[in-house]
Motif scaffolding. Sequence first.
Motif: not given
Ligand code: PLP
Length: 440
Positions: A110-112, A115, A138-140, A211, A244, A246-247, A273
């Motif tokens: 996943a995203g966390a 990173n 927010y990076h996780g 981000e 990042d 992710v979003m 995501k």
């Molecule tokens: C920009 C960003 N990075 C990382 C994450 C973390 O992703 P995850 O919840 O899939 O670990 C999110 C989650 O919302 C996010 O918005």
Amino acid sequence: MSEESIRANHTAYNMQSWSKQKGLNPVVVEKAEGIYLWDPSGKRYTDMSSQLVNMNLGHGNKAIVEAIKAQADRYCYISPSYASEPRGELAKLLVSLLPDTFGKIFFTNAGADANENAIKIARMFTGRNKVLSRYRSYHGSSFGAGNLTGEPRRYALEPGIPGFIHFFDPYVYREPVNFASDKEAVDYYIHKLREQVLYENPPTIAAIVLETVTGSNGVLIPPEGYIQGVRKICDEFGIMMICDEVMMGFGRTGKMFAFEHWGVKPDLISFAKGVTCGYIQLGGVAVSSKIAAYFDDRLLSCGLTYSGHPLACAAGIAGVTYLIENKLLDNVQERGAELKQILNGFKEQYKVVGDVRAIGLMSAVELVRDKKTKEPVVSYGQDPEGTMKKINGELVKRGFMTYTHENMILVAPPLIITKDQLAEELSKLGEALAVVDSWY
Ligand SMILES: Cc1ncc(COP(=O)(O)O)c(C=O)c1O
């Protein structure tokens, strides 16, 4: 099972993220299709946040579901050290969508952890230790990603990891000064960042993580020149630029990846995501060919049991292909322009709307008590009276499902939303804002 039993199990045995556990009353979802959800009574809700800004193709996408079924019939799992068709094919597809400097993908869950691994790779590649990231980010929530995170979801992890340093964001609306132009704003932010880099001793800094467009912390769209300015600082000091995505990745902003708006090439990209739209969880780190080559003769000290899970990769191939074949980036750009125009109208119409920010189908409505002072309806990191919950209640009442963050309502519908659907839902948002207006 009855609606009551489903809710009772949820509240009695399940720990819900980011919530006080007492008094929760979640909506029970009976079915979901396209941009809609239904509860067991048949009440319809519209998913105006694409769940957690991940279900970009909406619910029930047949292409993804069929791809998962077909892969499940072949085999469900094989360890990362075996060659698997969906893993290799998805990596190849993703590299083909990235700038020509990109070479390989390391898949995560996943995203966390995308990173986490991006930082680890940048540290191994540069031999340096420090990482800089922004406050409004927010990076996780895992340990490393949670330390990168700048906002209050970081606090439970403090004291932080040494060498994780935060810097301020280009949050133009909340600056005590009015910049005359984007250039003036960028000159200021980039000057301050360069100064901070110098103070931190550049040869110790492995990466600047950002981000590309800040998501849940308020859809902060960088002023023209900012992202290029960060790239320049990274180039000057040999620092890795980690975007990042992710979003924002996979079409959310109207481009495949948000950094494309500013013509830069990052060194590493974290994603999750939208790659599978949440049908099966998947994330990853894309690295430049130069970084990939570094590990030709050195150990890549990264590993996850589920790195490149075949079911997830099959979902990813189907989802990304659907996005491309159905030209959904065009829809995001067209609907995005309508979204921006309507939200700007709300800013004129309602005194509680201090600012709106929108790019593609990602937007935030920032609520204030007073337009002149910009006093937010709730203070930073605090909402003791549950004001935002009450505001969200006005939306839920109208079947408009989204989430709020601090003093902002996020609006980020699935990328498949039609013109009529968007207009219908935004009129509900307008009604709710009129009610909130009457409170102040
Ligand atoms: C920009 C960003 N990075 C990382 C994450 C973390 O992703 P995850 O919840 O899939 O670990 C999110 C989650 O919302 C996010 O918005």
